[in-house]
Design an enzyme around this catalytic site. Sequence first.
Site, PDB file in Angstrom:
ATOM      1  N   HIS A   1       0.845  -1.189   0.000  1.00 50.08           N
ATOM      2  CA  HIS A   1       0.000   0.000   0.000  1.00 50.08           C
ATOM      3  C   HIS A   1       0.888   1.249   0.000  1.00 50.08           C
ATOM      4  O   HIS A   1       2.044   1.204   0.427  1.00 50.08           O
ATOM      5  CB  HIS A   1      -0.930   0.021   1.212  1.00 50.08           C
ATOM      6  CG  HIS A   1      -0.231  -0.271   2.503  1.00 50.08           C
ATOM      7  ND1 HIS A   1      -0.021  -1.552   2.962  1.00 50.08           N
ATOM      8  CD2 HIS A   1       0.338   0.553   3.427  1.00 50.08           C
ATOM      9  CE1 HIS A   1       0.620  -1.525   4.116  1.00 50.08           C
ATOM     10  NE2 HIS A   1       0.858  -0.249   4.420  1.00 50.08           N
TER      11      HIS A   1
ATOM     12  N   CYS B   1     -34.395 -27.584  43.046  1.00 47.75           N
ATOM     13  CA  CYS B   1     -34.635 -28.838  42.332  1.00 47.75           C
ATOM     14  C   CYS B   1     -35.264 -29.817  43.324  1.00 47.75           C
ATOM     15  O   CYS B   1     -35.263 -29.572  44.536  1.00 47.75           O
ATOM     16  CB  CYS B   1     -33.339 -29.400  41.750  1.00 47.75           C
ATOM     17  SG  CYS B   1     -32.105 -29.891  42.968  1.00 47.75           S
TER      18      CYS B   1
END
Length: 668
Positions: free
Chosen positions: A67, A191
């Site tokens: 670039h 539970c």
Amino acid sequence: MKITELLKKDGVKLGVVAATQEEAIDELVDLQVACGNVGDRAKYRQAVLDREAQFSTAVGEGIAIPHAKTDAVKRAGLVAMTVPAGVDWKAPDGKPSDLIFLIAAPDTQANVHLEVLAKLSALLMHADFADALRAATTVDEFLAAIDSAEAAHDAEQAEKEAKAAAQKAAREASQAAADTGFPQVLAITACPTGIAHTYMAAENLEKVAGEMGVTIKVETQGSVGTKNALTPEEIEHCRGIIIAADKGIELSRFNGKPLYSTNVSAGINDAEHLINIIMNGEAPICHAEGGSSAPVTGKTEGMGSTIYKHLMNGVSHMLPFVVGGGILKAIAFLVDTQGMGTAAYGSSTPLAAFFNLVGGTAFDFMLPILAAYIAMSIADRPGLAPGFVGGWLAKQGFTLGYLATAMDAEAQGALISGGFIAALFAGFAAGYLTLGFEKLCDHLPESLEGIKPVLLYPLVCVFMIGLVMLVLNPIFAAINSWLIGALNGLGTGNLVLLGAVVGGMMSVDMGGPFNKAAYVFGTGMLASGTTSAQIVMASVMVGGMVPPIAIALSTTFFKNRWTAADRKAGIVNYIMGLSFITEGAIPYAAADPGRVLPSCIVGSAIAGALSAGFGCTSPAPHGGIWVTPVIGNPIMYLVALVVGAAVACLILSFLKKPLPPEQSGLAK
């Protein structure tokens, strides 16, 4: 900016032949000129070469992204080409570059090339994407691959940003909540047995809430009672409540607050979703003025799930009576060596008689408690009395025929208990009869409101359940007698098969419906007091002990199948398995169900079958290795446990492949 906004069709060239890096750069620069991005070719080309002179723009794995930013560029642009033979680009990994992108950036304050470079680099980190570009045979295929990958990347980034924004908002809200001193979210976990799932769900909710930046307080309703109880002030100031429970929870204290109810497994496996429901204001408002324990969710709960929750509420309250009574009665026989072989065995000495009396009394409450708390789960407090009475009548076996001969002792027949099945029916019947009567009473004048719970409900509902049970008890007595006779008549082969079935069921879902069905069957049969029932209970318990022990053995002897964290947690599973806490294996089963579950099911079935084949008995429905003194044929029971756990461990360790050293944390 999208990559495809900069990369045009004319800027892509496939199958280029370039002998050197400079030749490749010349091809790329020509593409930039052809696309109209560069005004001064020579100046731009030199800028690219100058950039390469600083250090190579090759990123490795055959990829290079040169670039340059210069005033020779008229507008930002991107070009690309593939070089099948590769070009030496001085890459850090030494590999030639065969996939090359060139960025042209104008000399302005906007660093467009950096934005595109960052996105390209992120995409090219995925080998599949780079390979798709190399494999493209046309420019259209090349651009389509970029479009697809970029769209997926942008969606992922948007999701991350949204999550980060939500977490930031949650942290800010958490700070605001901290200023008031009250948690944002409250939760209750429970539970049926109140041993493992209750605390695993609580721990996970607290952990996930901390990661989300949400303050939370979790009340646990476990086997040792309610811990970390929610206060009225906390309820008043919270944003909402999560109920993660497999049994009835009284909701009257949450009336008017946002509340979401689900099963306890969701607290373990889906905590983030539950917390988000509260934080996003998606939970429905609780309407429980009368102390309802019915579920409050955003959707209607299925009939099967509702019945299961009511049943588990009864079972959870029944268990202490079964455990305490069963073990005390077993101790009575252990200490009564003097009475062995006589009809008085178990009560022939004062000490044995004491244990037998106390244990037997606790056992006598087992079925009434089961029925009472099933009914209470359905109809709340008004269901308790009719449920208890119905359960007691079911246990005793009273019938209308018995009443007809009540004044004539010689004409009276022996009472036959309806047993566990009758108590189950009594609980559900009492609950729904009470619930129906409560709805009828809604039409009474308000002046009678005060006498409904103290007079009308107990009077009418106890009468109704009493009449129902006296009429139906002969049917349940016949069913119970047949079931006990069938169990007692089972040969060794049939008992072994039954032991394999109930043992294997304990590992199917490790605390879920299959596990609980096997456990409830075993504990229910204990009420009959037969040897066959105790054989079944022993198979149930040994089957439930296998999964955690198998996991622990595998993490100990096959270390390279597991991560360091797995191995560390595996040690705890020795204790959990020996204590008959099957849920210790849940995290491993959730992470790898395809290997863990089949292995444990086979091992548990083998252990259950061996236990039954050896004639092992257990009058205790819980306790694991710690109740070995009351186990019949304890040595062979331990053999069954070791064999089942070893088989499960070997199958699991064979199915799991060794991890790479960097994952297992073990040096080569």
